[in-house]
Each structure stands twice: as C-alpha cells, then as structure tokens.
Design a protein around this motif. Structure first.
Motif, PDB file in Angstrom:
ATOM      1  N   THR A 172      17.370   4.200  -1.048  1.00  0.00           N
ATOM      2  CA  THR A 172      17.391   3.219  -2.359  1.00  0.00           C
ATOM      3  C   THR A 172      17.571   4.025  -3.463  1.00  0.00           C
TER       4      THR A 172
ATOM      5  N   VAL B 292      18.621   5.226  -7.261  1.00  0.00           N
ATOM      6  CA  VAL B 292      17.861   5.198  -8.441  1.00  0.00           C
ATOM      7  C   VAL B 292      18.875   5.886  -9.764  1.00  0.00           C
TER       8      VAL B 292
ATOM      9  N   VAL C 247      15.885   5.495 -16.946  1.00  0.00           N
ATOM     10  CA  VAL C 247      16.214   5.116 -15.853  1.00  0.00           C
ATOM     11  C   VAL C 247      16.380   3.685 -15.808  1.00  0.00           C
TER      12      VAL C 247
ATOM     13  N   VAL D 105      16.116  -0.080 -14.273  1.00  0.00           N
ATOM     14  CA  VAL D 105      15.797  -0.388 -12.923  1.00  0.00           C
ATOM     15  C   VAL D 105      16.635  -1.484 -12.305  1.00  0.00           C
TER      16      VAL D 105
ATOM     17  N   THR E 199      11.339   2.056  -7.848  1.00  0.00           N
ATOM     18  CA  THR E 199      12.062   2.800  -8.868  1.00  0.00           C
ATOM     19  C   THR E 199      11.173   3.980  -9.316  1.00  0.00           C
TER      20      THR E 199
ATOM     21  N   THR F 102      11.765   7.778  -8.957  1.00  0.00           N
ATOM     22  CA  THR F 102      11.735   8.726 -10.138  1.00  0.00           C
ATOM     23  C   THR F 102      10.604   9.711 -10.216  1.00  0.00           C
TER      24      THR F 102
ATOM     25  N   LEU G 133      11.406   4.353 -17.928  1.00  0.00           N
ATOM     26  CA  LEU G 133      12.031   3.253 -16.902  1.00  0.00           C
ATOM     27  C   LEU G 133      12.478   1.906 -17.792  1.00  0.00           C
TER      28      LEU G 133
END
Length: 342
Positions: A156, A158, A169, A171, A192, A196, A270
């Motif tokens: 996954t 990010v 970041v 999402v 996420t 992170t 985020l």
C-alpha cells in the motif's frame, strides 16, 4: 540485502521534459551541493544531445550499476536502456513511453537486487504513457505494483511531501475532487496513518511521530453543519489510530493547520485530498520539497515538480528539488538500513 555503499538509481523520467537536464545539473553540482553518488538510467545518446542543447560540458560514462560509484567523481554514470529515446524537448511523444517505463522498472529491480541503495525518479507525464497503453494513475501506484510483483506481498503506497518546514500526506491522490468523498473511508485514513507513522519512525528517525489529521470540509465540518464526512469518516479514523497508540489529533480545520505555530505541533499532516496536501508543501518549499513514497520495501524519492515541458531543453530548469531528493534518498536509505539492523 542492499549494499551499504551502493549508489542511488535515478530514472530519467519523460525524456521530453526536464528530467535529462536536471540529472545533468545535479551531477554537475556534485560534492559542493552534497549530491551522493547516483547513476542515471537513460538512453546515453539522449543525455549527450540534451547536454549539448543546454550548454553543459560534461563527461558521460556508459556503465553498469556496480561500476557507477567508481565513475561518479569524473563522469555522469549512465546505465543504458534497451529502448531508445527520441530527443524532442518540450514535445511529449508516446514513442518514448517504453524507455520511460523501462527506466523505472530497472531502477526498482536494481534496488531490490541490492545494486542500488534507493530509487529516485525524474518526473513523468501521464498522457504520453496513457496513449501508449500505461494503465496506472501515476508513479506512486506503479511503484507499488512493481514492489508487489517482485516481493509477492501486497503493498500500500503512501505519498509524502517532505520539505524543511513541513511534511504532508494526501490520503487520496490522483483522483478528481468530486470523487474524493466517494473514495475516502475510515479504513483508508487509518491505513495511511499507520504507514506514515511507521516510516516516520523507521526511516526518518522520529521516535514517536505526531500526526495531524485534516478535516475534509471547511472548518472540519463544524459539527456536521458543513458536511457529515468529518464526523462519520475522519473522526473514527483518528480514534482508531489513537487506540493503536499512534499520536494523532483531528479532524482539524485545514485552513489553520499550516501556520508556524501549528506546524510545530506535529511531524506530518494527513490531508484528505491531493491539493490540500500539496498546496502548503509547495508554497513553503517549491524548490526544496521532495516526494517520498512510504510503504514500499525500498526508499523512493522524486522532485516535487512535473515535467515542465515549457522550459525543457532551454537550460533554465533548476535542479534544487532533484538534489534534495537525492540527498534525502541517501539519508533515508542509510536510516532504513540501520533500523533493519537494530
């Protein structure tokens, strides 16, 4: 196992963009700018042509990943591609797609085989790749696909934008704004946040990462007055992260998250969609911010800008962000190695 002395693998990106010339400029900057040894995956003829076009007098050495660091002090090491690139600065061409993709593929393969310490990528343009049959939304998603293919494990990815004063970041990444509320889920935010926090700890050396979680709506929804998503999706994600022992706060109004006092209270923000994350990052550090892909089994960084077709071949493209990406890749790769050995 990646060698501790391995150079970085730099993919050329779209050859019609500024990738070739910023790679040349980064090598020219050398030790004075703290540029670590790297090799460029590219068509050597393209690099020679672009050097002439931008007036760069450099030595180019065709080499292998294993010999690149030896040549780096005296010449730009270029590991030749099997595909050939047309030299057409400012004019993207689907005929160049095969070489663009090959450079990424081989950079990842070299890194996973231990021939490179990390992957650094010059910018790509999506439309020429799409026109040639490429079916991934962007670099980030394609790198995750390659990592999964090589390792056999689900990956996954990010996306993190890292600058001297701010890390953000998104999402959700490369989707239309109208699609964000349909795609955004509590589970996606939690996943996420986990990745992170883990990478901030293992690669950035932050013992207890602090995450600030932005709301989706203006004023984080004002208790449901401006949309229900912050109460029904974002808040449960924050609570789930907290329950896992992750230092997370939110949902926070995005319009007050990025001033200096607010930034002092967290290690990464985020954000719920692409521009919510990238506008503050690029505003604060347009020439210095670096795109980092978290969640991969190798370090990957890139400049935070695009192909800049409008200035390609004119000799005016700045290499600052690429140099920052190369330096950060080296630091993260070293930190990753030390973390794995601990």
């Amino acid at each position: 196992m990646r060698r501790t002395d391995a150079p970085l693998a730099l993919s050329v990106g779209d050859p019609s963009g500024v990738g070739p010339e910023i790679a040349i400029a980064a090598w020219q900057a050398g030790d004075s700018a703290g540029v670590p040894p790297f090799y460029l995956l590219a068509d050597p003829a393209l690099i020679e042509a672009r050097a002439r076009e931008v007036g760069a007098t450099i030595a180019i050495m065709e080499t292998s990943p294993g010999q690149a660091a030896h040549h780096f002090p005296r010449a730009l090491p270029v590991v030749p591609l099997y595909a050939r690139h047309l030299d057409s600065p400012g004019k993207p061409n689907p005929a160049n797609a095969a070489g663009t993709i090959e450079a990424i593929d081989r950079a990842v393969a070299d890194c996973l085989a231990g021939h490179a310490a990390a992957v650094v990528t010059c910018p790509i343009a999506k439309k020429p790749l799409y026109d040639a049959g490429f079916r991934f939304p962007g670099h980030t998603e394609y790198l995750a696909h390659l990592a999964s293919r090589h390792t056999g494990a689900e990956v996954t990815p990010v996306m993190l934008l890292a600058g001297p004063e701010l890390r953000t970041v998104p999402v959700t990444i490369h989707i239309a704004l109208a699609e964000v509320p349909k795609v955004l889920t509590t589970e996606l935010i939690v996943a996420t946040g986990r990745i992170t926090a883990a990478d901030l700890k293992s690669r950035f050396g932050i013992a207890r990462p602090r995450l600030a979680i932005a709301g989706l709506n203006p004023h984080a929804g004002e208790g449901g007055a401006m949309g229900s998503e912050d109460l029904s999706i974002v808040l449960p994600a924050v609570e789930a992260l907290q329950a896992e022992g992750i230092d997370a706060v939110g949902p926070l109004p995005a319009d007050t998250m990025f001033h200096p006092r607010a930034r002092a209270g967290y290690d990464a923000a985020l954000c719920m969609y692409h521009d919510q994350a990238l506008i503050p990052a690029k505003t604060l550090a347009f020439d210095e911010a670096v795109n980092v892909t978290l969640g991969l089994p190798f370090v990957r960084t890139s400049p935070d800008h695009g192909t800049a077709f409008d200035i390609a071949g004119k000799g005016i493209a700045r290499a600052d962000s690429l140099i920052a990406a190369l330096r950060l890749a080296r630091r993260l790769a070293d930190s990753d190695r030390h973390s794995a050995a601990a």
